[in-house]
Design an enzyme around this catalytic site. Sequence first.
Site, PDB file in Angstrom:
ATOM      1  N   HIS A   1       0.657  -1.291   0.035  1.00  0.00           N
ATOM      2  CA  HIS A   1      -0.027   0.067  -0.003  1.00  0.00           C
ATOM      3  C   HIS A   1       0.862   1.255  -0.119  1.00  0.00           C
ATOM      4  O   HIS A   1       0.569   2.241   0.755  1.00  0.00           O
ATOM      5  CB  HIS A   1      -0.950   0.161   1.202  1.00  0.00           C
ATOM      6  CG  HIS A   1      -2.048  -1.138   1.137  1.00  0.00           C
ATOM      7  ND1 HIS A   1      -3.206  -0.952   0.319  1.00  0.00           N
ATOM      8  CD2 HIS A   1      -2.183  -2.401   1.579  1.00  0.00           C
ATOM      9  CE1 HIS A   1      -3.891  -1.836   0.409  1.00  0.00           C
ATOM     10  NE2 HIS A   1      -3.163  -2.667   1.008  1.00  0.00           N
TER      11      HIS A   1
ATOM     12  N   ASP B   1      -0.567  -5.106   5.995  1.00  0.00           N
ATOM     13  CA  ASP B   1      -1.445  -5.823   5.338  1.00  0.00           C
ATOM     14  C   ASP B   1      -1.162  -6.158   3.958  1.00  0.00           C
ATOM     15  O   ASP B   1      -0.596  -5.301   3.312  1.00  0.00           O
ATOM     16  CB  ASP B   1      -2.963  -5.326   5.613  1.00  0.00           C
ATOM     17  CG  ASP B   1      -3.084  -3.989   4.914  1.00  0.00           C
ATOM     18  OD1 ASP B   1      -2.233  -3.234   5.079  1.00  0.00           O
ATOM     19  OD2 ASP B   1      -4.007  -3.711   4.566  1.00  0.00           O
ATOM     20  N   GLU B   2      -1.853  -7.094   3.258  1.00  0.00           N
ATOM     21  CA  GLU B   2      -2.022  -7.415   1.970  1.00  0.00           C
ATOM     22  C   GLU B   2      -0.758  -7.468   1.005  1.00  0.00           C
ATOM     23  O   GLU B   2      -0.642  -6.460   0.020  1.00  0.00           O
ATOM     24  CB  GLU B   2      -3.086  -6.267   1.195  1.00  0.00           C
ATOM     25  CG  GLU B   2      -4.553  -6.834   1.792  1.00  0.00           C
ATOM     26  CD  GLU B   2      -5.692  -6.152   1.052  1.00  0.00           C
ATOM     27  OE1 GLU B   2      -6.603  -6.774   0.831  1.00  0.00           O
ATOM     28  OE2 GLU B   2      -5.393  -4.782   0.845  1.00  0.00           O
ATOM     29  N   ILE B   3       0.279  -7.893   1.479  1.00  0.00           N
ATOM     30  CA  ILE B   3       1.366  -8.199   0.546  1.00  0.00           C
ATOM     31  C   ILE B   3       0.995  -9.051  -0.630  1.00  0.00           C
ATOM     32  O   ILE B   3       0.438 -10.124  -0.627  1.00  0.00           O
ATOM     33  CB  ILE B   3       2.696  -8.954   1.256  1.00  0.00           C
ATOM     34  CG1 ILE B   3       3.091  -8.468   2.650  1.00  0.00           C
ATOM     35  CG2 ILE B   3       3.709  -9.284   0.435  1.00  0.00           C
ATOM     36  CD1 ILE B   3       3.740  -6.935   2.659  1.00  0.00           C
TER      37      ILE B   3
ATOM     38  N   ASP C   1      -2.782  -9.800   8.760  1.00  0.00           N
ATOM     39  CA  ASP C   1      -2.279 -10.156   7.730  1.00  0.00           C
ATOM     40  C   ASP C   1      -0.622 -10.827   7.874  1.00  0.00           C
ATOM     41  O   ASP C   1      -0.297 -11.717   7.572  1.00  0.00           O
ATOM     42  CB  ASP C   1      -2.149  -9.321   6.511  1.00  0.00           C
ATOM     43  CG  ASP C   1      -3.411  -8.814   6.078  1.00  0.00           C
ATOM     44  OD1 ASP C   1      -4.080  -8.467   7.228  1.00  0.00           O
ATOM     45  OD2 ASP C   1      -3.879  -8.655   5.131  1.00  0.00           O
TER      46      ASP C   1
END
Length: 583
Positions: free
Chosen positions: A266, A337-339, A387
């Site tokens: 992000h 979060d969200e790699i 995550d």
Amino acid sequence: MGAAIGIPLTFLLILAFFITLSPQISAVSYPINVWPKPTAFSWPHPQITLLSPNFKIHFPLNPYLHQAANRYRKQFIEEHYNPLVVPHLNLTSSPPLKSLTITVTDDSAPLTHGVNESYTLTIPSPEQSTTATLTAETVWGAMRGLETLSQLIFGNPSRVACDLYIHDEPLFHHRGVMLDTSRNFYGVSDLQRLIRALSMNKLNVFHWHITDSQSFPLVLPSEPELAGKGAYGEEMKYSPEDVKRVVEFGMRYGVRVVPEIDMPAHTGSWALAYPDIVTCANMMWWPAGVDWTDHLAAEPGTGQLNPLSPNAYKVAKNVIHDVVSMFPDSYYHGGADEIAPNCWITDPEIQAFVAKNGTLSRLLEIFVDSTLRYIISLNRTVVYWEDVLLDASVNVSPSLLPPENVIFQTWNNGPSNTKKLTEAGYRVIVSSADYYYLDCGHGGWVGNDTRYDQPPGTDIGDGGSWCAPFKTWQTIYNYDITYGLNESAANLVLGGEVALWSEQADSTVLDSRIWPRASAMAEALWSGNRDATGRKRYAEATDRLNEWRNRMVTRGIAAEPIQPLWCIRNPGMCNTVHPFLAS
Ligand SMILES: *[C@@H]1O[C@H](CO)[C@@H](O)[C@H](O)[C@H]1NC(C)=O
Ligand SMILES: *[C@@H]1O[C@H](CO)[C@@H](O)[C@H](O)[C@H]1NC(C)=O
Ligand SMILES: *[C@@H]1O[C@H](CO)[C@@H](O)[C@H](O)[C@H]1NC(C)=O
Ligand SMILES: *[C@@H]1O[C@H](CO)[C@@H](O)[C@H](O)[C@H]1NC(C)=O
Ligand SMILES: *[C@@H]1O[C@H](CO)[C@@H](O)[C@H](O)[C@H]1NC(C)=O
Ligand SMILES: *[C@@H]1O[C@H](CO)[C@@H](O)[C@H](O)[C@H]1NC(C)=O
């Protein structure tokens, strides 16, 4: 609307019969309500008295309590709230209520996680006394009590409920709203209005998701280029002075401001200033025809900090340093979060690292180890999205995430990740996307998507909203954030946050997207969602929330309606089961 379709005619006839017999039955327990409902509310002989136009508040010396008392005093006298249902109570002929005396046990307790917010409010019968009393452990508890008193006052001239006693304290210490100011921008006045509404609902945390891949609106003294190039424009930036105004506003309203700078994923917007430290910036649709699951981010706006770039650490640490000095709260949200594995894999250096037996999880560990140590060294407790530990493909070993320094915010798989993490000894803030995401159900927003041309329910459904359906206030109200946990695990749940991701929201819809749905969480986390017998009280809450939403609107918060006005004007008539039949 075909609301009656499917209800058997005989049932309707019986219903009509009973309604004719008992037109006055209503589920409202008191003629005046406070939202969130207090823990203990005793008003055996409901009556009201006038509020003196010279109403005075006596309070101990504390700058924040001073400001709150002045603010509330003005509101008590000037609000003149006109209730949807005017309480059928006779005004006493006794003298008006003249003053409030506030007593605080520890008037220097800072606004921090776990601070005692309990209070006791007594409004005597005016024959006995014309002074109400509010006692609290801390000034923050006193602020909650002032809010309660404000909701017991209505009408013109102002009148107030009397001969009552309230003792109140929250079930959970962490009760917040997360707002994303990167996908779309919000001005400082929007954030202040949000904080004011949080305080009205006795919510105490504004989790500010400041930056993301789409824009970097925060001006930082050590890294001015990040906002210089990464903000949407000159008018869409937060200066250090703006941040100070927001944080100070929060203090005045008893609301902590917890900053989040999401990293290492992000971070596409960082590449505008530092292209060398970000992998895969602006490569969403690469290579052409790639499967959705192999995309480089969850949505357009790609980019992740490169953990092998020394300069990435230099910039990240400057950012952390500045943010910690701008935000006094002891919590710092580090994102994580969200790699997206494929984003890192676009980079040749990372490809070489993987070829030499490195893994992407190892890469994330290198990044987290370095930045987490730094944040801890600045005396902050770190909040990460779940995550970083629970992601199926790229995650960090728990040994690098000490429970005494790290708190997880859960958002996937409803209650089961909360269970996993609390059973592993971690403290948790719950933001389950199935219950607490306020952005869901507004359809998709990527352009030229074939799913928009299919009948509803054929693809991921509801026009491409990944987390459809819309989370109603009832869904939020009824959610039990400690569901399925034993006592020791439940004790590690600090509270919850509803979250507004801003792909399809900005200041034009801010209030209605958040309110009154966040009010539903506010009550569930303050005094629970059940009545004294243990039954869920959503039915009884409906009329109260209707009234409370109306008062928020008169206070300048554009909360959306939850029912036609007709329902509250005709008590019980909108309930599927008439209270008389239900008993
Ligand atoms: C209010 O006063 C009227 C007239 O004295 C009386 O009939 C009525 O019962 C009172 N209502 C309440 C709620 O006390
Ligand atoms: C807050 O203070 C009240 C009054 O002293 C006390 O009863 C209560 O247990 C305290 N709550 C917490 C969470 O410490
Ligand atoms: C660290 O933070 C805690 C809690 O916010 C505070 O009480 C303490 O004084 C801080 N320590 C230092 C060295 O700043
Ligand atoms: C790769 O790493 C694993 C785990 O550290 C190790 O067991 C293995 O021998 C390594 N393989 C090579 C080719 O270096
Ligand atoms: C929409 O997608 C189709 C199919 O991929 C493509 O042929 C078309 O050019 C796109 N239209 C626009 C306006 O991008
Ligand atoms: C709750 O469950 C955990 C893990 O299953 C266990 O270690 C713990 O002792 C339990 N606590 C209680 C109070 O039962």
